[in-house]
Design a protein around this motif. Sequence first.
Motif, PDB file in Angstrom:
ATOM      1  N   LEU A 348       0.787  -1.165  -0.118  1.00 31.52           N
ATOM      2  CA  LEU A 348       0.048   0.016   0.042  1.00 31.52           C
ATOM      3  C   LEU A 348       0.722   1.283   0.026  1.00 31.52           C
ATOM      4  CD1 LEU A 348      -2.783   1.297   0.265  1.00 31.52           C
ATOM      5  CD2 LEU A 348      -2.292   1.497   2.739  1.00 31.52           C
ATOM      6  N   SER A 349       0.545   2.331  -0.789  1.00 33.73           N
ATOM      7  CA  SER A 349       0.758   3.545  -0.666  1.00 33.73           C
ATOM      8  C   SER A 349      -0.064   4.312  -1.308  1.00 33.73           C
ATOM      9  CB  SER A 349       2.269   3.721  -1.488  1.00 33.73           C
ATOM     10  OG  SER A 349       2.260   3.629  -2.860  1.00 33.73           O
ATOM     11  N   LEU A 350      -0.114   5.773  -0.889  1.00 30.83           N
ATOM     12  CA  LEU A 350      -0.959   6.618  -1.618  1.00 30.83           C
ATOM     13  C   LEU A 350      -0.766   6.808  -3.183  1.00 30.83           C
ATOM     14  CD1 LEU A 350      -3.227   8.708  -1.620  1.00 30.83           C
ATOM     15  CD2 LEU A 350      -1.544  10.506  -0.843  1.00 30.83           C
ATOM     16  N   ASP A 351       0.649   6.631  -3.247  1.00 32.65           N
ATOM     17  CA  ASP A 351       0.886   7.063  -4.900  1.00 32.65           C
ATOM     18  C   ASP A 351       0.411   5.945  -5.694  1.00 32.65           C
ATOM     19  OD1 ASP A 351       2.098   9.344  -4.317  1.00 32.65           O
ATOM     20  OD2 ASP A 351       4.153   8.530  -4.348  1.00 32.65           O
ATOM     21  N   MET A 353      -2.292   3.905  -5.174  1.00 29.07           N
ATOM     22  CA  MET A 353      -3.834   4.055  -5.158  1.00 29.07           C
ATOM     23  C   MET A 353      -4.155   5.219  -6.375  1.00 29.07           C
ATOM     24  SD  MET A 353      -5.136   3.531  -1.539  1.00 29.07           S
ATOM     25  CE  MET A 353      -6.954   3.683  -2.066  1.00 29.07           C
ATOM     26  N   ALA A 354      -3.235   6.450  -6.126  1.00 29.38           N
ATOM     27  CA  ALA A 354      -3.504   7.309  -7.212  1.00 29.38           C
ATOM     28  C   ALA A 354      -3.391   6.888  -8.424  1.00 29.38           C
ATOM     29  CB  ALA A 354      -2.652   8.737  -6.782  1.00 29.38           C
ATOM     30  N   ASP A 355      -2.123   6.227  -8.807  1.00 23.83           N
ATOM     31  CA  ASP A 355      -1.862   5.696 -10.129  1.00 23.83           C
ATOM     32  C   ASP A 355      -3.061   4.669 -10.581  1.00 23.83           C
ATOM     33  OD1 ASP A 355       0.631   6.853 -10.240  1.00 23.83           O
ATOM     34  OD2 ASP A 355       1.649   5.136  -9.385  1.00 23.83           O
ATOM     35  N   ILE A 356      -3.638   3.893  -9.822  1.00 20.01           N
ATOM     36  CA  ILE A 356      -4.702   2.984 -10.156  1.00 20.01           C
ATOM     37  C   ILE A 356      -6.012   3.919 -10.615  1.00 20.01           C
ATOM     38  CG2 ILE A 356      -6.154   1.242  -9.380  1.00 20.01           C
ATOM     39  CD1 ILE A 356      -3.718   0.136  -7.742  1.00 20.01           C
ATOM     40  N   ALA A 357      -6.303   4.751  -9.679  1.00 17.71           N
ATOM     41  CA  ALA A 357      -7.406   5.656  -9.840  1.00 17.71           C
ATOM     42  C   ALA A 357      -7.370   6.265 -11.222  1.00 17.71           C
ATOM     43  CB  ALA A 357      -7.713   6.442  -8.772  1.00 17.71           C
ATOM     44  N   ALA A 358      -6.391   6.957 -11.523  1.00 23.55           N
ATOM     45  CA  ALA A 358      -5.787   7.800 -12.664  1.00 23.55           C
ATOM     46  C   ALA A 358      -6.086   6.811 -13.931  1.00 23.55           C
ATOM     47  CB  ALA A 358      -4.713   8.206 -12.581  1.00 23.55           C
ATOM     48  N   MET A 359      -5.488   5.493 -14.005  1.00 19.51           N
ATOM     49  CA  MET A 359      -5.521   4.729 -14.974  1.00 19.51           C
ATOM     50  C   MET A 359      -6.993   4.434 -15.338  1.00 19.51           C
ATOM     51  SD  MET A 359      -3.903   0.795 -14.951  1.00 19.51           S
ATOM     52  CE  MET A 359      -5.100   0.337 -13.801  1.00 19.51           C
ATOM     53  N   GLN A 360      -7.733   3.984 -14.164  1.00 19.29           N
ATOM     54  CA  GLN A 360      -9.020   3.482 -14.665  1.00 19.29           C
ATOM     55  C   GLN A 360     -10.077   4.530 -15.188  1.00 19.29           C
ATOM     56  OE1 GLN A 360     -10.561   1.641 -10.907  1.00 19.29           O
ATOM     57  NE2 GLN A 360      -9.252   0.078 -10.994  1.00 19.29           N
ATOM     58  N   LEU A 361      -9.708   5.982 -14.562  1.00 18.48           N
ATOM     59  CA  LEU A 361     -10.584   6.814 -15.244  1.00 18.48           C
ATOM     60  C   LEU A 361     -10.220   7.427 -16.445  1.00 18.48           C
ATOM     61  CD1 LEU A 361     -10.253   9.262 -12.012  1.00 18.48           C
ATOM     62  CD2 LEU A 361     -12.296   8.410 -12.663  1.00 18.48           C
ATOM     63  N   SER A 362      -8.914   7.406 -16.903  1.00 17.91           N
ATOM     64  CA  SER A 362      -8.433   7.417 -18.236  1.00 17.91           C
ATOM     65  C   SER A 362      -9.061   6.468 -19.242  1.00 17.91           C
ATOM     66  CB  SER A 362      -6.792   7.238 -18.327  1.00 17.91           C
ATOM     67  OG  SER A 362      -6.308   8.286 -17.669  1.00 17.91           O
ATOM     68  N   GLN A 363      -9.177   5.196 -18.625  1.00 20.71           N
ATOM     69  CA  GLN A 363      -9.902   4.207 -19.336  1.00 20.71           C
ATOM     70  C   GLN A 363     -11.549   4.204 -19.632  1.00 20.71           C
ATOM     71  OE1 GLN A 363      -8.603   0.678 -17.244  1.00 20.71           O
ATOM     72  NE2 GLN A 363      -6.685   0.753 -18.278  1.00 20.71           N
ATOM     73  N   ARG A 383      -8.388   5.012   5.001  1.00 18.52           N
ATOM     74  CA  ARG A 383      -8.251   6.218   5.679  1.00 18.52           C
ATOM     75  C   ARG A 383      -7.820   7.193   4.674  1.00 18.52           C
ATOM     76  NH1 ARG A 383      -6.112   3.074  10.131  1.00 18.52           N
ATOM     77  NH2 ARG A 383      -3.964   2.910   9.210  1.00 18.52           N
ATOM     78  N   PHE A 384      -7.087   6.746   3.582  1.00 20.30           N
ATOM     79  CA  PHE A 384      -6.716   7.669   2.567  1.00 20.30           C
ATOM     80  C   PHE A 384      -7.857   8.158   1.962  1.00 20.30           C
ATOM     81  CE2 PHE A 384      -2.328   5.084   1.844  1.00 20.30           C
ATOM     82  CZ  PHE A 384      -1.598   6.158   2.546  1.00 20.30           C
ATOM     83  N   VAL A 385      -8.846   7.274   1.503  1.00 24.29           N
ATOM     84  CA  VAL A 385     -10.058   7.600   0.821  1.00 24.29           C
ATOM     85  C   VAL A 385     -11.036   8.669   1.578  1.00 24.29           C
ATOM     86  CG1 VAL A 385     -12.152   6.659  -0.299  1.00 24.29           C
ATOM     87  CG2 VAL A 385      -9.832   5.459  -0.425  1.00 24.29           C
TER      88      VAL A 385
END
Length: 439
Positions: A348-351, A353-363, A383-385
Amino acid sequence: MPDRHGGRCGRRHGILLTIVAGIVAVCLLTSGCSLIWPIPPSPPVSDPSLPPSRDYSSEYSGGWCYQRLTPALRADYAAVYGALRDTFDQDHSVLIADSESGIKRKYTGLRVELPQPLGSREEAQKLFLALTWDNPQFYYIANTYSYEGYRAGGKDYYNIFCLVFSMNADERGQAQQQLDAVLAELDSGWQAAGLKGDFEAELFYHDRLLELCTYDTEAAAQDNPASRFPQAFTAYGALVEGKAVCEGYSRAMQLLLHRAGMECTLVNGFDKNNTAHMWNMVTVNGRNYHLDPTWNDSEQQPQHVYFNLTSEEILRTHTIDNENIGIDTCTAQAENYYLRTKAYVSRLSLDKMADIAAMQLSQGKNAVEFRFATQDGYLRAQRFVNSKTLFFDAVNDRLKGSGLTLWDYENYSTNDDYFTIVIYPPAEELPGEEGQPSP
């Protein structure tokens, strides 16, 4: 989990049996079945109005359950399948008497003489399950069947098999036209998307099914849902009427994957509340996985928590019934949704999770999904979310210049059994009317 996980999702089948000589009779009744018996039969004969069956072996010989039958049961399966195909546009009747009142009634159905007499109730049940579980296209077969036979030399033989239908020939013809139109539209969408491969086909048809279908809470709340809402248990109900319980979802998923050339069968069992439930086992790139489309159909957006699980994983929330045919132990993980789409977080890292979220939104995804390797990582990710500004800024920093941003999300769902988090956009930002995705 959504509330839809409750209710009477699966049905059980009625088995009706008469032995001619000596008139020995046994009945097994289960949920969704009427208390009916065949009339005392005449000497067993097949319906003289039925034409000789053509050879349909190319259609059924690859069936999941068919392949696991004895040679004798395969011959009987072929006879019933052929009769169903040959008489689709015809009406035939089976005459059945109520065991308590004695009142006789005609049902639309089919009476078939079997080439290999059955030797037990268990063989009759296996024949019915194999035939109906391999062939979701026979959506008009009701959940009660009967078989008749005779006794000779101290042994019982059952050589007549009767099916009851939920539609007459005209209704079947109209229903088939409607179903064919939906299937053609879905196939056209698949071809237009230019996607290839088992996983891609499974994901495409899974997501389209969940866009078309909603869980039939009215049917699930009934004590005898199959009698009042028969199509809620069928692929027709899910794809054409747009409402189904778990059996309808599962049969629709099976029908769609068969059209994509993929092996898929039904799995009968129970949920954590010991409520009857049904889902799928599917072969993806040569390995078997559990797939539960019903439980992936959340109230907000389709998700993929139950997309291609191992046996160990599915058994955290499901129990598999003993009546299933050919349910293997699944150990492969390569085609799990989160692993395959790189949404699995091992460290786990915030980075990350952010990479995964950005990838999915781009798709173009309509939800952001994560699965975590450990419970600790899963709890810390929440807690991040919850730190909305922190997560929001991290994702949007990666989307700079794309014209995309993470939604100002109002809620998200978690699953403590599988360590998943799914973040949804506000309802007004979803495509389609009233927050429902467009077909």
